[in-house]
Design a protein around this motif. Structure first.
Motif, short mmCIF file in Angstrom:
data_model
loop_
_atom_site.label_atom_id
_atom_site.label_comp_id
_atom_site.label_asym_id
_atom_site.label_seq_id
_atom_site.Cartn_x
_atom_site.Cartn_y
_atom_site.Cartn_z
N ASN A 59 0.71 -0.86 -0.47
CA ASN A 59 0.27 -0.26 -0.44
C ASN A 59 0.70 1.81 -0.28
O ASN A 59 0.60 2.31 -0.74
N LEU A 60 1.68 1.23 1.23
CA LEU A 60 3.13 2.25 0.68
C LEU A 60 3.46 3.49 -0.38
O LEU A 60 3.72 3.66 -0.74
N ARG A 61 3.62 0.89 -1.25
CA ARG A 61 4.80 2.16 -2.51
C ARG A 61 3.25 2.12 -3.43
O ARG A 61 4.20 3.47 -4.46
N ALA A 62 2.45 1.70 -3.45
CA ALA A 62 1.17 2.74 -4.42
C ALA A 62 0.67 3.53 -4.58
O ALA A 62 1.01 4.24 -5.49
N ALA A 63 0.51 4.25 -2.86
CA ALA A 63 -0.30 5.02 -2.41
C ALA A 63 0.60 6.34 -2.01
O ALA A 63 0.17 7.46 -1.87
N ALA A 64 2.54 5.94 -2.09
CA ALA A 64 3.19 7.08 -1.74
C ALA A 64 2.94 8.18 -2.14
O ALA A 64 3.73 9.17 -0.95
N ASN A 65 2.90 8.96 -2.91
CA ASN A 65 2.51 10.00 -3.38
C ASN A 65 1.62 10.80 -2.32
O ASN A 65 1.46 12.31 -3.13
N PHE A 66 0.46 10.00 -2.15
CA PHE A 66 -0.42 10.12 -0.97
C PHE A 66 -0.16 11.34 -0.20
O PHE A 66 -1.33 12.04 0.44
N ILE A 67 0.68 10.83 0.27
CA ILE A 67 1.46 11.07 1.95
C ILE A 67 2.58 12.16 1.82
O ILE A 67 3.24 12.20 1.28
N LYS A 76 9.69 4.50 5.21
CA LYS A 76 10.34 3.90 4.88
C LYS A 76 10.76 3.35 5.50
O LYS A 76 11.86 2.45 5.96
N ALA A 77 11.44 4.36 6.74
CA ALA A 77 12.30 4.22 7.65
C ALA A 77 12.22 2.43 8.54
O ALA A 77 12.66 1.70 8.73
N ASP A 222 12.34 0.35 -1.22
CA ASP A 222 13.95 0.76 -1.91
C ASP A 222 13.65 1.98 -3.05
O ASP A 222 14.25 3.45 -2.75
N ILE A 223 13.39 1.51 -3.90
CA ILE A 223 13.30 2.10 -5.18
C ILE A 223 12.17 3.38 -6.04
O ILE A 223 12.49 3.96 -7.07
N VAL A 224 11.42 3.18 -4.73
CA VAL A 224 9.95 4.43 -5.09
C VAL A 224 11.28 6.01 -4.44
O VAL A 224 11.20 6.07 -3.71
N GLN A 225 10.46 6.54 -5.60
CA GLN A 225 10.53 7.92 -5.67
C GLN A 225 9.78 9.11 -5.20
O GLN A 225 8.61 8.56 -5.86
N HIS A 226 9.56 9.70 -3.89
CA HIS A 226 8.69 10.06 -3.43
C HIS A 226 8.65 11.75 -4.29
O HIS A 226 8.92 12.31 -4.07
N GLU A 227 7.01 11.93 -4.94
CA GLU A 227 7.11 13.07 -5.33
C GLU A 227 5.33 13.29 -4.71
O GLU A 227 4.01 12.79 -5.63
N TRP A 228 5.48 14.26 -3.97
CA TRP A 228 4.15 14.19 -3.64
C TRP A 228 3.57 15.27 -4.40
O TRP A 228 3.42 15.98 -5.10
#
Lengths: 246, 333
Positions: A59-67, A76-77, A222-228
């Protein structure tokens, strides 16, 4: 020549029908035996937790851009740090998982039970059919078939001149073995235990190693780039409102 | 300043339109049932109420959608159970109905009915975990907390991963008013079942009631991650951030209010008010140094316009109140 071949009605009464009836009865019996032997296995909390961790990390990986970025970084840590992250699997433990699974007597027992309830009746019935009914032509299907079907329908008869639409007794056994699933689901309810193919799938999924999927999920995270994504939403909300107001 | 405008806002919203039937409105907003399903349930309910049959279908639907309409479930369920012919028509589903009716009866405090149903199930399935759970719930409904607790614990010993029992324990702590214990219970549950977003939602709401906003914010983030397209979570998260205050939080809150506006197509009044309030608060905080204000003011005035339009359309009598509120936010045109 094939038309000349007339099947004795006694074959119908003493081979075809008993064989079918026996197959159905054995299927029903097997269902009840496996139901008796099925041990209510208590799932291991650790495995359940690992499954849940994987869902949450996905879930975190899929919706990372929403937080917000800060929240994403802290999560992530939490998941993938090298000391005690949820997704981090210590090196030594990863190898152990497989061995541990086989050393667990309960699991081996379960597998054996499943195997026994499947293999023993099959061997017995096959031996029985082979002993009593070998070489019978038990039935004739009402439509012609090509030569390719010979090995399927005339197992146990080594005559190349017999028309392919005749079914040998051993083939009739195999047809029943694989073809009665629909009937069983009618008799025993939808989720009956006699579904062989499904069981095969379970067997192959048995060697499933949770630590491996944990590692894969960690790599993915690890490779997810966070882009809000939220700053864009202000403009989009503006557009929506403009349309609404105008 | 903030509290004053917030309470004014609450009054505005609650006055705007009286909910049609408060109970139904609540259970739909909480469970997120789609519009068509809601219509289907209501239609069936009216049909059964007028003696048109379909009680069993209604009960199935309520069970499937996990609605809480205990009084009607009890009524319709009993009408089936008391009719031997109808009951035997159900076949094995009969026992499911007994369970459903028992739970509904507990909810309505018809303890005798619940007791009878449980007893019948107990005779049919002795030693079953599910019936044991029902018995413990019956104790809980009677209010004998300690016995219920004991019953749950003994059930947990047999099956330590029973999600329903863990949830019941939390609910029990909450019902007793022992909120810290409920929080502890939920946290323990979430440690294992961390993908259960309903539990996260419950925890968020409890934290909100305890005014532990940072923790609540974390829970709402978790909910947004699980279901990023549900505007309710964006709205609730924005509310928490707005309440926390501080420039950074306010700016983030405004963004989430805008995403709620976008996801609802501008239909959510609370989100529109949220944008206005956030912009106002940000404006107050950055009074001396307004550099980026220009671009944002458009969103603010647009949402004010949208609000005015909506009030004019749906509730003109409250228009004066809205104008006053907007004027206090220096938004009125």
């Amino acid at each position: 020549m094939a038309e000349d071949l007339v099947l004795d009605t006694a074959i119908r009464d003493w081979v075809l029908i008993p064989l079918s009836v026996v197959m159905v009865l054995i299927g029903v019996l097997r269902y009840f035996v496996s139901k008796l032997m099925r041990s209510s296995s208590v799932p291991d909390p650790k495995i359940v937790k690992e499954g849940q961790v994987i869902i949450r990390a996905r879930n975190l990986r899929a919706a990372a851009n929403f937080i917000p970025a800060k929240s994403f970084r802290s999560r992530k840590a939490y998941y993938s740090n090298e000391e005690n992250g949820l997704l981090h699997v210590p090196k030594g433990q990863a190898q152990n998982a497989q061995a541990q699974m086989f050393s667990d007597p309960n699991m081996a027992m379960d597998m054996m039970k499943k195997n026994l309830s499947m293999i023993i009746p099959q061997t017995l019935t096959f031996a029985w059919v082979n002993f009593f009914f070998s070489g019978f032509v038990a039935a004739k299907i009402p439509f012609p078939l090509t030569q390719r079907f010979r090995s399927m329908l005339q197992n146990g008869i080594d005559l190349s001149t017999v028309d392919v639409s005749y079914v040998s007794s051993r083939s009739w056994y195999f047809l029943n073995l694989f073809g009665l699933r629909g009937l069983f689901s009618l008799i025993l309810g939808e989720e009956n235990a006699t579904d062989d193919t499904q069981r095969m799938m379970q067997m192959s999924g048995f060697g499933f190693d949770p630590s491996k999927s944990l590692g894969a999920e960690k790599d993915g995270l690890d490779i997810v780039q966070h882009e809000w994504a939220l700053p864009k939403f202000e403009q989009r909300a503006e557009a929506v409102l403009r349309k609404l107001v105008s | 300043m903030e509290t004053a405008s917030l309470s004014g806002l609450a009054r505005l919203i609650s006055n705007r339109c009286p909910p049609p039937s408060s109970e139904n409105a609540r259970d739909f907003s909480k469970k997120m049932v789609s519009k068509t399903e809601e219509e289907q349930v209501n239609r069936l309910e009216i049909q059964v109420e007028n003696g048109g049959g379909g009680a069993w279908e209604y009960l199935c639907l309520v069970r499937k959608l996990k609605l809480r309409r205990s009084d009607r479930v009890l009524k319709f369920g009993l009408s089936i159970l008391n009719d031997p012919k109808k009951r035997s028509n159900l076949g094995p589903e009969e026992w499911t109905l007994y369970e459903e009716v028992a739970v509904a009866a507990m909810d309505c405090q018809c303890l005798d009915v619940a007791k009878d149903c449980t007893k019948i199930l107990q005779n049919k399935f002795p030693g079953s975990n599910r019936v044991g759970r029902l018995e413990a719930m019956l104790l809980e409904a009677k209010g004998s907390w300690e016995e219920a607790e004991k019953a749950y614990l003994s059930l947990l010993e047999e099956n330590p991963l029973d999600q329903v029992i863990h949830k019941r324990k939390t609910a029990m702590a909450k019902a007793q008013g022992n909120i810290p214990q409920a929080v502890e219970c939920l946290n323990k549950y979430l440690e294992i079942f961390m993908a259960d977003h309903d539990a996260w939602r419950e925890l968020a709401e409890i934290y909100m009631s305890l005014q532990m906003y940072k923790q609540a914010a974390f829970c709402y983030e978790e909910l947004i991650l699980a279901q990023p397209t549900v505007p309710l979570y964006h709205l609730a998260y924005a509310d928490v951030l707005y309440t926390l205050g501080g420039l950074e939080n306010l700016q983030i809150a405004k963004k989430y209010y805008s995403s709620a506006v976008e996801l609802t197509g501008g239909k959510n009044t609370r989100a529109l008010f949220g944008i206005c309030l956030c912009s106002f608060a940000i404006g107050q905080l950055t009074k001396g140094r307004n550099k980026e204000d220009k671009e944002n003011s458009e969103l603010q005035s647009l949402s004010a316009l949208a609000l005015e339009k909506e009030y004019k359309q749906r509730n003109p009598s409250k228009n004066a109140l809205l104008t006053a509120t907007l004027k206090s936010l220096k938004l009125s045109s």
